[in-house]
Design a protein around this motif. Structure first.
Motif, PDB file in Angstrom:
ATOM      1  N   LYS A 191      35.738 -22.592 -21.538  1.00 26.36           N
ATOM      2  CA  LYS A 191      35.011 -21.188 -22.503  1.00 26.36           C
ATOM      3  C   LYS A 191      34.296 -21.282 -22.111  1.00 26.36           C
ATOM      4  CE  LYS A 191      36.193 -18.624 -25.541  1.00 26.36           C
ATOM      5  NZ  LYS A 191      36.985 -16.649 -24.641  1.00 26.36           N
ATOM      6  N   LYS A 192      33.519 -22.702 -21.590  1.00 27.69           N
ATOM      7  CA  LYS A 192      31.957 -21.940 -22.057  1.00 27.69           C
ATOM      8  C   LYS A 192      31.640 -21.536 -20.480  1.00 27.69           C
ATOM      9  CE  LYS A 192      27.689 -25.479 -22.136  1.00 27.69           C
ATOM     10  NZ  LYS A 192      27.528 -25.329 -19.694  1.00 27.69           N
ATOM     11  N   LEU A 193      32.702 -21.653 -19.395  1.00 29.79           N
ATOM     12  CA  LEU A 193      32.323 -21.043 -18.254  1.00 29.79           C
ATOM     13  C   LEU A 193      32.746 -19.984 -18.221  1.00 29.79           C
ATOM     14  CD1 LEU A 193      33.790 -24.575 -16.154  1.00 29.79           C
ATOM     15  CD2 LEU A 193      30.927 -23.679 -16.042  1.00 29.79           C
ATOM     16  N   GLU A 194      33.226 -19.596 -19.562  1.00 27.76           N
ATOM     17  CA  GLU A 194      33.983 -18.009 -19.294  1.00 27.76           C
ATOM     18  C   GLU A 194      32.641 -16.976 -19.862  1.00 27.76           C
ATOM     19  OE1 GLU A 194      38.241 -15.612 -20.299  1.00 27.76           O
ATOM     20  OE2 GLU A 194      37.333 -16.786 -22.092  1.00 27.76           O
ATOM     21  N   ASN A 195      32.584 -17.486 -20.524  1.00 24.63           N
ATOM     22  CA  ASN A 195      31.140 -17.282 -21.281  1.00 24.63           C
ATOM     23  C   ASN A 195      29.788 -16.562 -20.564  1.00 24.63           C
ATOM     24  OD1 ASN A 195      32.200 -17.154 -23.733  1.00 24.63           O
ATOM     25  ND2 ASN A 195      31.862 -18.559 -24.574  1.00 24.63           N
ATOM     26  N   GLU A 196      29.946 -17.384 -19.291  1.00 16.00           N
ATOM     27  CA  GLU A 196      28.301 -18.301 -18.563  1.00 16.00           C
ATOM     28  C   GLU A 196      29.649 -16.628 -16.984  1.00 16.00           C
ATOM     29  OE1 GLU A 196      27.994 -21.804 -17.343  1.00 16.00           O
ATOM     30  OE2 GLU A 196      26.930 -22.130 -19.459  1.00 16.00           O
ATOM     31  N   ARG A 197      30.259 -16.284 -17.816  1.00 17.52           N
ATOM     32  CA  ARG A 197      30.638 -15.918 -16.078  1.00 17.52           C
ATOM     33  C   ARG A 197      31.296 -15.619 -15.040  1.00 17.52           C
ATOM     34  NH1 ARG A 197      28.558  -8.986 -17.849  1.00 17.52           N
ATOM     35  NH2 ARG A 197      28.989  -8.926 -20.210  1.00 17.52           N
ATOM     36  N   LYS A 198      31.630 -16.997 -15.322  1.00 15.88           N
ATOM     37  CA  LYS A 198      31.654 -18.011 -13.743  1.00 15.88           C
ATOM     38  C   LYS A 198      33.217 -18.179 -13.704  1.00 15.88           C
ATOM     39  CE  LYS A 198      28.246 -20.751 -14.147  1.00 15.88           C
ATOM     40  NZ  LYS A 198      27.690 -22.422 -14.026  1.00 15.88           N
ATOM     41  N   ILE A 199      33.836 -17.927 -14.786  1.00 16.31           N
ATOM     42  CA  ILE A 199      35.849 -17.633 -14.258  1.00 16.31           C
ATOM     43  C   ILE A 199      35.837 -17.079 -15.794  1.00 16.31           C
ATOM     44  CG2 ILE A 199      35.648 -20.629 -14.085  1.00 16.31           C
ATOM     45  CD1 ILE A 199      36.611 -20.806 -17.075  1.00 16.31           C
ATOM     46  N   LYS A 200      37.572 -16.358 -15.447  1.00 14.21           N
ATOM     47  CA  LYS A 200      38.083 -16.103 -16.681  1.00 14.21           C
ATOM     48  C   LYS A 200      39.454 -17.089 -16.750  1.00 14.21           C
ATOM     49  CE  LYS A 200      39.968 -11.392 -17.734  1.00 14.21           C
ATOM     50  NZ  LYS A 200      40.658 -10.080 -17.221  1.00 14.21           N
ATOM     51  N   LEU A 201      39.693 -17.273 -18.334  1.00  9.88           N
ATOM     52  CA  LEU A 201      40.676 -17.615 -18.543  1.00  9.88           C
ATOM     53  C   LEU A 201      42.166 -16.852 -18.886  1.00  9.88           C
ATOM     54  CD1 LEU A 201      38.974 -20.004 -20.954  1.00  9.88           C
ATOM     55  CD2 LEU A 201      39.413 -20.477 -19.037  1.00  9.88           C
ATOM     56  N   GLY A 202      43.324 -17.371 -18.563  1.00  6.73           N
ATOM     57  CA  GLY A 202      44.857 -16.728 -18.926  1.00  6.73           C
ATOM     58  C   GLY A 202      45.780 -17.680 -19.049  1.00  6.73           C
ATOM     59  N   ARG A 203      47.048 -17.613 -19.476  1.00  3.35           N
ATOM     60  CA  ARG A 203      48.029 -18.489 -20.068  1.00  3.35           C
ATOM     61  C   ARG A 203      48.099 -19.217 -18.436  1.00  3.35           C
ATOM     62  NH1 ARG A 203      51.163 -19.471 -24.168  1.00  3.35           N
ATOM     63  NH2 ARG A 203      53.149 -20.181 -23.504  1.00  3.35           N
TER      64      ARG A 203
END
Length: 209
Positions: A191-203
């Motif tokens: 979630k931290k990496l997603e907030n940093e816009r390095k990844i996008k999480l899905g199912r």
């Protein structure tokens, strides 16, 4: 077909005479995703050459905790199994198919014979040792010097490179097991990496940005 696959994957490494020998002496095997190819404490009388797929090499402590050491890709072999074969010892690692994989198993007697008699095989073995040694040093450096979020991001980049895709289909629990931590920690750091816009999480998937 097996000979053609061998030639396709190893013609730039082995001479044709050796490829013919490997196709005659080797044993071709197929494994499904998550199959155990080599297990800890298994006696080894062969080494694997990976033709198709990916394999992860894992170490386990006395309490059953696992940690990922490195990945094998098509055209590579596991030097830790080489070491065990040469020393007539039991396996110190577990090799697990990361995806459906095809291998050819080389009997240890042939491995030693070709090392003495065939320059292309000897060079392949020595180069494999060098590559795996550098990867193990990198793994040690990651454990010793990198924070868990840095290790996680490096792990994801490696997975994307192996899969040749920016989309990685994997569960948080599987990542946690590979990095020897908890699913809760991995979920929080993702979630931290997603907030940093390095990844996008899905199912059950992660998209590298």
């Amino acid at each position: 077909m097996d000979y053609n696959l061998l030639q396709q994957k190893f013609s730039h490494i082995f001479d044709n005479e050796l490829i013919v020998e490997i196709s005659k002496k080797g044993i071709f095997k197929n494994f499904k995703k998550d199959d155990i190819i080599i297990d800890i404490d298994q006696p080894l009388n062969f080494i694997p050459l990976l033709l198709v797929g990916d394999i992860k090499i894992i170490r386990e402590d006395d309490d059953g905790n696992e940690i990922l050491i490195y990945f094998l890709e098509a055209g590579e072999t596991c030097t830790m199994s080489l070491t065990c074969c040469l020393g007539i010892a039991k396996s110190k690692i577990r090799a697990v198919a990361e995806k459906d994989s095809s291998l050819i198993m080389i009997p240890v007697d042939n491995m030693q014979k070709w090392f003495d008699s065939n320059a292309s095989w000897r060079n392949f073995i020595l180069q494999s040792y060098q590559i795996r040694f550098e990867e193990m040093l990198e793994a040690i450096d990651s454990l010793a010097f990198m924070k868990m979020d840095e290790r996680l991001y490096k792990y994801l980049k490696n997975m994307a490179m192996i899969d040749e895709s920016n989309t990685i289909f994997i569960k948080h629990q599987d990542i946690a097991e590979d990095l020897n931590t908890s699913r809760v920690v991995i979920s929080r750091l993702l979630k931290k990496l997603e907030n940093e816009r390095k990844i996008k999480l899905g199912r059950n998937k992660i998209v590298m940005i």
